[in-house]
Design a protein around this motif. Structure first.
Motif, PDB file in Angstrom:
ATOM      1  N   GLY A 277      50.000   5.947 -20.784  1.00  0.00           N
ATOM      2  CA  GLY A 277      48.946   4.956 -20.520  1.00  0.00           C
ATOM      3  C   GLY A 277      49.528   3.548 -20.478  1.00  0.00           C
ATOM      4  N   SER A 278      50.430   3.260 -21.405  1.00  0.00           N
ATOM      5  CA  SER A 278      51.035   1.923 -21.457  1.00  0.00           C
ATOM      6  C   SER A 278      51.851   1.647 -20.200  1.00  0.00           C
ATOM      7  CB  SER A 278      51.954   1.808 -22.687  1.00  0.00           C
ATOM      8  OG  SER A 278      51.223   2.019 -23.863  1.00  0.00           O
ATOM      9  N   THR A 279      52.508   2.675 -19.693  1.00  0.00           N
ATOM     10  CA  THR A 279      53.333   2.502 -18.492  1.00  0.00           C
ATOM     11  C   THR A 279      52.456   2.236 -17.276  1.00  0.00           C
ATOM     12  OG1 THR A 279      54.957   3.992 -19.465  1.00  0.00           O
ATOM     13  CG2 THR A 279      55.183   3.536 -17.115  1.00  0.00           C
ATOM     14  N   ILE A 280      51.318   2.899 -17.210  1.00  0.00           N
ATOM     15  CA  ILE A 280      50.399   2.647 -16.095  1.00  0.00           C
ATOM     16  C   ILE A 280      49.828   1.225 -16.210  1.00  0.00           C
ATOM     17  CG2 ILE A 280      48.247   3.391 -14.985  1.00  0.00           C
ATOM     18  CD1 ILE A 280      48.990   6.281 -15.867  1.00  0.00           C
ATOM     19  N   ALA A 281      49.555   0.784 -17.448  1.00  0.00           N
ATOM     20  CA  ALA A 281      49.066  -0.593 -17.648  1.00  0.00           C
ATOM     21  C   ALA A 281      50.111  -1.602 -17.165  1.00  0.00           C
ATOM     22  CB  ALA A 281      48.747  -0.832 -19.117  1.00  0.00           C
ATOM     23  N   PHE A 282      51.362  -1.308 -17.485  1.00  0.00           N
ATOM     24  CA  PHE A 282      52.472  -2.162 -17.031  1.00  0.00           C
ATOM     25  C   PHE A 282      52.522  -2.181 -15.494  1.00  0.00           C
ATOM     26  CE2 PHE A 282      56.900  -1.806 -15.479  1.00  0.00           C
ATOM     27  CZ  PHE A 282      57.379  -3.072 -15.780  1.00  0.00           C
ATOM     28  N   ALA A 283      52.381  -0.993 -14.889  1.00  0.00           N
ATOM     29  CA  ALA A 283      52.408  -0.899 -13.422  1.00  0.00           C
ATOM     30  C   ALA A 283      51.274  -1.735 -12.822  1.00  0.00           C
ATOM     31  CB  ALA A 283      52.287   0.567 -12.996  1.00  0.00           C
TER      32      ALA A 283
ATOM     33  N   ASP B 157      35.819   5.061 -17.218  1.00  0.00           N
ATOM     34  CA  ASP B 157      35.419   6.462 -17.037  1.00  0.00           C
ATOM     35  C   ASP B 157      36.038   7.292 -18.172  1.00  0.00           C
ATOM     36  OD1 ASP B 157      34.895   9.022 -16.284  1.00  0.00           O
ATOM     37  OD2 ASP B 157      35.654   8.832 -14.235  1.00  0.00           O
ATOM     38  N   ILE B 158      35.324   7.361 -19.276  1.00  0.00           N
ATOM     39  CA  ILE B 158      35.871   8.025 -20.471  1.00  0.00           C
ATOM     40  C   ILE B 158      35.997   9.536 -20.257  1.00  0.00           C
ATOM     41  CG2 ILE B 158      35.547   8.374 -22.969  1.00  0.00           C
ATOM     42  CD1 ILE B 158      36.174   5.457 -22.151  1.00  0.00           C
ATOM     43  N   ASP B 159      35.086  10.120 -19.447  1.00  0.00           N
ATOM     44  CA  ASP B 159      35.177  11.568 -19.206  1.00  0.00           C
ATOM     45  C   ASP B 159      36.483  11.938 -18.501  1.00  0.00           C
ATOM     46  OD1 ASP B 159      32.788  11.985 -20.431  1.00  0.00           O
ATOM     47  OD2 ASP B 159      31.617  11.973 -18.580  1.00  0.00           O
ATOM     48  N   LEU B 160      36.948  11.034 -17.652  1.00  0.00           N
ATOM     49  CA  LEU B 160      38.215  11.289 -16.961  1.00  0.00           C
ATOM     50  C   LEU B 160      39.355  11.447 -17.982  1.00  0.00           C
ATOM     51  CD1 LEU B 160      39.911  11.341 -14.261  1.00  0.00           C
ATOM     52  CD2 LEU B 160      40.277   8.897 -14.650  1.00  0.00           C
ATOM     53  N   ILE B 161      39.213  10.754 -19.103  1.00  0.00           N
ATOM     54  CA  ILE B 161      40.303  10.788 -20.113  1.00  0.00           C
ATOM     55  C   ILE B 161      40.440  12.180 -20.732  1.00  0.00           C
ATOM     56  CG2 ILE B 161      41.158   9.738 -22.257  1.00  0.00           C
ATOM     57  CD1 ILE B 161      39.769   7.133 -21.346  1.00  0.00           C
ATOM     58  N   ASP B 162      39.350  12.942 -20.775  1.00  0.00           N
ATOM     59  CA  ASP B 162      39.473  14.341 -21.227  1.00  0.00           C
ATOM     60  C   ASP B 162      40.469  15.083 -20.338  1.00  0.00           C
ATOM     61  OD1 ASP B 162      37.483  13.923 -23.123  1.00  0.00           O
ATOM     62  OD2 ASP B 162      35.890  14.557 -21.747  1.00  0.00           O
ATOM     63  N   ASP B 163      40.340  14.840 -19.025  1.00  0.00           N
ATOM     64  CA  ASP B 163      41.227  15.526 -18.060  1.00  0.00           C
ATOM     65  C   ASP B 163      42.660  15.005 -18.159  1.00  0.00           C
ATOM     66  OD1 ASP B 163      39.003  16.924 -17.050  1.00  0.00           O
ATOM     67  OD2 ASP B 163      38.488  15.232 -15.781  1.00  0.00           O
ATOM     68  N   LEU B 164      42.797  13.680 -18.282  1.00  0.00           N
ATOM     69  CA  LEU B 164      44.146  13.097 -18.384  1.00  0.00           C
ATOM     70  C   LEU B 164      44.835  13.582 -19.659  1.00  0.00           C
ATOM     71  CD1 LEU B 164      43.352   9.389 -17.339  1.00  0.00           C
ATOM     72  CD2 LEU B 164      44.201  11.238 -15.875  1.00  0.00           C
ATOM     73  N   ASN B 165      44.066  13.671 -20.731  1.00  0.00           N
ATOM     74  CA  ASN B 165      44.612  14.150 -22.009  1.00  0.00           C
ATOM     75  C   ASN B 165      45.094  15.597 -21.872  1.00  0.00           C
ATOM     76  OD1 ASN B 165      44.978  13.938 -24.962  1.00  0.00           O
ATOM     77  ND2 ASN B 165      43.329  15.440 -25.062  1.00  0.00           N
ATOM     78  N   ASP B 166      44.280  16.400 -21.221  1.00  0.00           N
ATOM     79  CA  ASP B 166      44.649  17.808 -21.034  1.00  0.00           C
ATOM     80  C   ASP B 166      45.892  17.918 -20.143  1.00  0.00           C
ATOM     81  OD1 ASP B 166      43.632  20.617 -21.585  1.00  0.00           O
ATOM     82  OD2 ASP B 166      43.903  20.688 -19.405  1.00  0.00           O
TER      83      ASP B 166
ATOM     84  N   TYR C  60      42.006   8.743 -30.591  1.00  0.00           N
ATOM     85  CA  TYR C  60      41.795   7.307 -30.381  1.00  0.00           C
ATOM     86  C   TYR C  60      42.882   6.709 -29.492  1.00  0.00           C
ATOM     87  CZ  TYR C  60      42.484   2.374 -31.147  1.00  0.00           C
ATOM     88  OH  TYR C  60      42.717   1.041 -30.932  1.00  0.00           O
ATOM     89  N   GLU C  61      44.137   7.022 -29.835  1.00  0.00           N
ATOM     90  CA  GLU C  61      45.268   6.415 -29.115  1.00  0.00           C
ATOM     91  C   GLU C  61      45.186   6.724 -27.619  1.00  0.00           C
ATOM     92  OE1 GLU C  61      47.520   4.552 -30.755  1.00  0.00           O
ATOM     93  OE2 GLU C  61      46.712   5.025 -32.733  1.00  0.00           O
ATOM     94  N   THR C  62      44.834   7.967 -27.309  1.00  0.00           N
ATOM     95  CA  THR C  62      44.784   8.409 -25.918  1.00  0.00           C
ATOM     96  C   THR C  62      43.631   7.737 -25.180  1.00  0.00           C
ATOM     97  OG1 THR C  62      45.683  10.516 -26.650  1.00  0.00           O
ATOM     98  CG2 THR C  62      44.659  10.471 -24.459  1.00  0.00           C
ATOM     99  N   ILE C  63      42.475   7.682 -25.818  1.00  0.00           N
ATOM    100  CA  ILE C  63      41.324   7.044 -25.161  1.00  0.00           C
ATOM    101  C   ILE C  63      41.601   5.567 -24.917  1.00  0.00           C
ATOM    102  CG2 ILE C  63      38.894   6.379 -25.449  1.00  0.00           C
ATOM    103  CD1 ILE C  63      38.348   9.072 -26.633  1.00  0.00           C
TER     104      ILE C  63
END
Lengths: 648, 78
Positions: free
Chosen positions: A381-387, A359-368, A345-348
C-alpha cells in the motif's frame, strides 16, 4: 529444560544435511528463545557479514519460550534472517499456529542455510526431519499450497505449515511467509529469503510436550488473566459509529491520563484491530495520502464504509491465534470471497486512507490477493501511495505508467498496479520491491519516499506519537510500529514492576512527549527492552499493551522455567537481545543513524491542518538520547563497556 | 471519606485526581455521581463504558474504599 525444548535444528539446503544442536539451559537465561535465540545463532554463524541476497544468508523459524507452557497470548513465532531490504538484522513476528508446531517437533528453532537445487519442502513428523520435493506446490499461492500440504501431510493430527506465495517465488523483497491461511510474517523481506532458498514450505507435525517447572502456578496465572479478559465486553448500546469520539477526545487532550490497558480488550474483542480505522482518524494516528494529508481529506463516505459495525457484518467467525484469549482476528465471507482473513487495521489504512481510496470493500479483495501472493500489505500500500505522489508530480513520462492513471483513490489503478507488483510484470518490476528500490528508478523521488532505512513504516503517525518516530528510526528493524510508543508505554504500566522505568503521572502535559529528555529516552529504552522480552517469550504486542499489571509475563516466565528472576533481571535480558540486534547491524556495516525516517513523518515541514497541525520535533536529538540510554554512542554504536556488561 | 482510583481517558477534571489517578470522595457517592463530577466524556457515561474492579456495574453503584473505576479505551497502535 523447562519451557524450552533445549534443541535446535539446522538444515543445509545445498547439501540436504540436517543436524541438531543441544543448547545449555544457561543459553536461555541469557537470550530466552524467539528473537533472542534467532539473533544469538545468526551472530554466532556470522550471518551479518554475508551477502543477504546469497545462499549464505540464514533463515530461522523460532518459537517463543512461553509457547506451549500453559500461558496465554504467548503463541507467536518469528522468522529471522539478514534482511535484503536493509542489509541488516531482519525479523518478522507472526501469530497463527506455527510456534507451537515448532516446539511439538522438539525444537526451539529451525535454521536454513544454503539453497535447494530445485523447489523443496522441509517436513518434520514422527519419523523425524526430512526434505521432500515441492514440484506439486511451487507456483501455487500461499493459501492453496498450505491447504494441499495439510491434506498431504496430516494424519489424525493436523500438520501446521509455513509457506510462501508467488511474491516469494518471484523474488519480491516485500514477500512474506504465511501460516494458518494468511497470518503473515510480513516484514524484513523474510519471504524473499525463503523463496531465494527455493524453500516452498515448512511442514510440522510433532507430538512433543513442553515441560514446565510449576504447572499449577501456570494454570492459576492463566486462569486469572483469561477470566478477566473474558468478562470484559463492550456495552450493547455502544455502536461503531460512536468510536471516532475516542479520536476526538485524544486530539483535544493536553494532559496525560492514567490508563488501565486491559480496558482496551472490549473493543479489540468485538471489532479487532480495524476499529482504529475510524476511531483514531481524528486523533491523527492514521496516515493519509502518503502521509501528506490529514483527517480533513477523509470523506464521510470513507467513515461510513469503514464503520467497524459494517465490517463486522462480513464476519462468519472469530479468529484466535494459538493460546490467545483475546481473539482480535476474524474470518469473513463476501460476495466475491468464500473465506478470507478479515483485513487488519494496517491493511485497511495502507490501501484506504493512505491512497485516498474510499472503497473499503475492495480492500477485502486486495487483502486476499496479498495473502495469497504472500506480499506485505503495509509495504504494498505504501509503495502505491509513493507511486501516486510521483504520478501527481509528473516525475516520469506518461509512457512510464503503462496506461495506468495513478491518481489518488483510483481503485482500478490500485488493483492493476498491485497485480503487476505481485507478478513483477512491466512497471511492477520497479514497484514490486517496495519504495526504497523504486526510488532508484525514479529521479528526484526521495522526498516522496516515506521510509525509514528503506522500510515502509507501520500505519501509525509519529507526529501523533513521537516515541513511535524514535522506534521507527532507531530500531535495528526500522519502520517497525510494534516496538514502542508513548501510548503503549502509558497503557502497559511497566513502572509498577521495573524499578527504573519512569512512571507516567496523571496530569503531565503531553507536550513533554515532544521534548528531547532523559525521561523520554528511558521510556523508549524500557519499551525496547520489554518488547525484546515479549518477542523472546512468543508474547503478543496487544497483551503487552493491555498491561503488564494484568498479563503476568514475568511471573509466567518464572513459573515455566523455575527461575526466580525479578522484572529488572528480565529487562537486562531484553537489553541484551536488543543490543545483539543492534550489534548485528554494526557488524553488517550499517550506520544506525542512516535509518532516520523521512522528515515529513516528524513534521518537517509541519502540517498546516488536521489533528497533527503544527506538530514537529527534534527526531535526531531524541534518537541520540535513546541510543545513549541503551548504552550506545549517539550514533547508535554499542559501547564496548555495554557489550562487556551484557556479555555480548 | 473513601479513596478510589479512576483510570481512563476523557476526564475533564483531571486536576481532581492525584498523579496516580486517586481521589477522595464522600462515602455513598455513586459511580455516576463521581464520573459526572469529574466531567468524564458524556458518551462514556451514557454508554456505561466503565467497570468497577473489572465488574460491570450500573450508575447507581455506591463506591467503596479502594475501588478502581476503569474506563473503556482504544489501543492506538499494533
Amino acid at each position: 529444560m523447562n519451557a524450552a525444548m533445549g534443541k535446535i535444528c539446522f538444515v543445509n539446503c545445498s547439501t540436504h544435511e540436517i543436524t541438531e544442536e543441544i543448547l545449555e539451559p544457561s543459553f536461555y537465561e541469557s537470550y530466552l528463545s524467539g528473537v533472542g535465540l534467532g539473533v544469538a545463532i545468526l551472530r554466532r554463524e556470522k550471518i551479518a557479514q554475508v551477502n543477504p541476497f546469497s545462499k549464505d544468508n540464514m533463515l530461522g523459524f523460532v518459537s517463543g519460550l512461553l509457547t506451549g507452557s500453559g500461558s496465554v497470548v504467548t503463541g507467536r513465532w518469528m522468522a529471522v534472517c539478514k534482511s535484503p531490504i536493509t542489509g541488516g538484522w531482519g525479523d518478522a513476528n507472526c501469530g497463527g499456529t506455527l510456534s507451537l508446531g515448532i516446539k511439538q517437533c522438539g525444537y526451539d528453532g529451525i535454521f536454513f542455510t544454503g539453497e535447494f537445487e530445485k523447489p523443496s519442502i522441509f517436513v518434520c513428523d514422527e519419523t523425524g526431519p526430512r526434505i521432500e520435493d515441492a514440484s506439486l506446490y511451487w507456483g501455487l499461492d500461499a493459501i492453496e499450497s498450505e491447504e494441499k500440504l495439510i491434506e498431504a501431510f496430516s494424519t489424525k493430527k493436523r500438520c501446521v505449515v509455513a509457506t510462501i506465495g508467488q511474491a516469494g517465488e518471484n523474488g519480491s523483497l516485500i514477500a512474506t511467509i504465511s501460516n494458518d491461511r494468511g497470518r503473515m510474517a510480513a516484514r524484513s523481506g523474510v519471504g524473499f529469503v525463503m523463496g531465494q532458498k527455493k524453500l516452498k514450505a515448512v511442514v510440522l507435525r510433532g507430538n512433543e510436550k513442553v515441560q514446565v517447572a510449576d504447572r499449577k502456578k501456570m494454570g492459576e496465572l492463566s486462569g486469572e488473566y483469561s477470566k478477566k479478559v473474558r468478562k470484559l465486553s463492550l456495552p450493547h448500546v455502544v455502536k461503531g459509529s460512536m468510536l471516532p469520539m475516542f479520536g476526538k477526545i485524544m486530539s483535544k487532550s493536553k494532559k496525560a491520563h492514567m490508563m488501565d490497558g486491559i480496558l482496551s480488550a472490549p473493543i479489540m474483542k468485538k471489532y479487532g484491530t480495524n476499529f482504529a480505522n475510524t476511531a483514531l482518524m481524528f486523533a491523527g494516528d492514521n496516515p493519509v495520502k502518503n502521509w501528506g494529508g490529514s483527517a480533513r481529506d477523509i470523506s464521510k463516505e470513507y467513515m461510513k464504509q469503514a464503520n467497524p459495525d459494517r465490517l463486522l457484518r462480513k464476519e462468519v467467525k472469530k479468529y484466535h491465534c494459538s493460546s490467545c484469549v483475546i481473539g482480535c482476528g476474524a474470518i469473513i465471507k463476501t460476495e466475491r470471497l468464500q473465506e478470507s482473513h478479515k483485513p487488519e487495521y494496517e491493511t485497511i489504512n495502507s490501501f484506504g486512507a493512505l491512497l485516498l481510496n474510499h472503497d473499503i470493500d475492495l480492500i477485502d479483495d486486495l487483502n486476499d490477493l496479498c495473502n495469497r501472493a504472500g506480499i506485505d500489505t503495509i509495504a504494498a500500500g505504501s509503495t502505491i501511495a509513493f507511486a501516486m505522489e510521483c504520478y501527481q508530480n509528473q516525475l516520469m513520462e506518461e509512457s512510464f505508467w503503462e496506461g495506468i492513471e495513478c491518481t489518488w483513490g483510483n481503485t482500478e489503478a490500485i488493483t492493476v498496479l498491485l497485480n503487476k507488483m505481485i507478478r513483477k510484470e512491466g512497471i511492477g518490476n520497479i514497484f514490486g520491491d517496495g519504495v526504497g528500490v523504486a526510488t532508484r528508478h525514479i529521479p528526484n523521488s526521495q522526498k516522496f519516499a516515506m521510509i525509514a532505512g528503506n522500510v515502509e513504516p507501520g500505519m501509525h503517525d509519529p507526529r501523533f506519537d513521537p516515541q513511535l518516530g524514535v522506534h521507527f528510526s532507531a530500531d535495528p528493524t526500522p519502520g517497525r510500529h510494534t516496538i514502542g510508543s508513548s501510548q503503549y508505554y502509558n497503557y502497559m504500566r511497566l513502572w509498577e514492576q521495573v524499578s527504573w522505568a519512569p512512571k507516567v503521572k496523571s496530569g503531565t502535559p503531553l507536550s513533554n512527549e515532544y521534548q528531547v529528555s532523559e525521561e523520554n529516552a528511558l521510556k523508549s529504552m524500557a519499551s525496547t527492552c520489554i518488547k525484546s522480552v515479549v518477542d523472546g517469550s512468543g508474547g503478543c504486542l496487544f497483551a503487552m499493551i493491555m498491561g503488564l499489571d494484568h498479563w503476568p509475563l514475568f511471573q509466567w516466565l518464572n513459573a515455566a522455567t523455575g527461575w526466580e528472576k525479578t522484572a529488572d533481571e528480565y529487562m537486562i535480558i531484553g537489553h541484551r537481545i536488543a543490543l545483539a540486534r543492534q550489534q548485528f547491524n554494526v557488524e553488517a556495516g550499517i550506520q544506525p543513524k542512516s535509518f532516520l525516517m523521512n522528515p515529513r513523518l516528524y513534521g518537517v515541514p509541519a502540517q498546516s491542518e488536521g489533528p497533527n497541525r503544527g506538530k514537529s520535533y527534534d527526531l535526531n536529538g531524541m534518537v541520540e538520547k535513546h541510543f545513549e540510554a541503551l548504552g550506545c554512542s549517539i550514533d547508535g554504536i554499542p559501547l564496548e563497556s555495554t557489550l562487556n556488561t551484557l556479555n555480548l | 471519606m473513601i479513596r478510589v482510583r479512576v483510570l481512563g481517558m476523557g476526564i475533564k477534571r483531571l486536576d481532581a485526581l492525584d498523579e496516580d489517578g486517586y481521589i477522595e470522595i464522600n462515602e455513598g457517592t455513586t459511580v455516576k455521581q463521581l464520573l459526572t463530577t469529574l466531567q468524564v466524556n458524556a458518551l462514556v457515561r451514557w454508554g456505561r463504558m466503565y467497570v468497577v474492579n473489572y465488574e460491570k456495574v450500573d450508575g447507581q453503584y455506591k463506591l467503596k474504599d479502594h475501588d478502581v473505576i476503569s474506563l473503556i479505551i482504544p489501543i492506538a497502535g499494533g
